[in-house]
Design a protein around this motif. Sequence first.
Motif: not given
Length: 174
Positions: A58-62, A89-96
Amino acid sequence: MIDVVVYDALACNSIWINHCKSLDIDAIIRAKNNNNNSLRLARKMVNKTDAVEVWEGEKGFEKVEVYESTFTMDNVAQPLRFVKFAIKHKDKKRTPIMIVTTCMDMALKTLFKIIRARWDIENFNNLKTECGLEHCFVHGGNAVEAVLYLIFIASNIMQLFLVRRLRNQFTVHS
């Protein structure tokens, strides 16, 4: 006529939701960790379920995993929809990103686009990110106005300095 209003976590309360419903306006509200018991229970319930949708690339996300449930909030007559977007995220960070909404039939992708676009159209986006206004340290109307004027003046003086004194440092010479 307004059909939908989008707001931040300050409006995640029964007074705002009931006001919107009294005007026949649907609300999409960013939810954060707060002291609302019914919201805490909805979040806990969603965390125990499987994702209802998963979007890869999805646009910019893994990946974006979507969880949802309905719940009742204290002092709100109708049930509400709680949606959690777990973004990897692509850098493996997670955001809710969690929302509460009165839009019971709106597509999850549409809700996601709306809540993500909210930041882009927020009036004080630049002030929050660039000028240290992520928290308001004064609460009186005159004090807030005075602080904003000081920030605007400081920003204008800085821009004037950059344009007049450092302009040659930023021009490209061929």
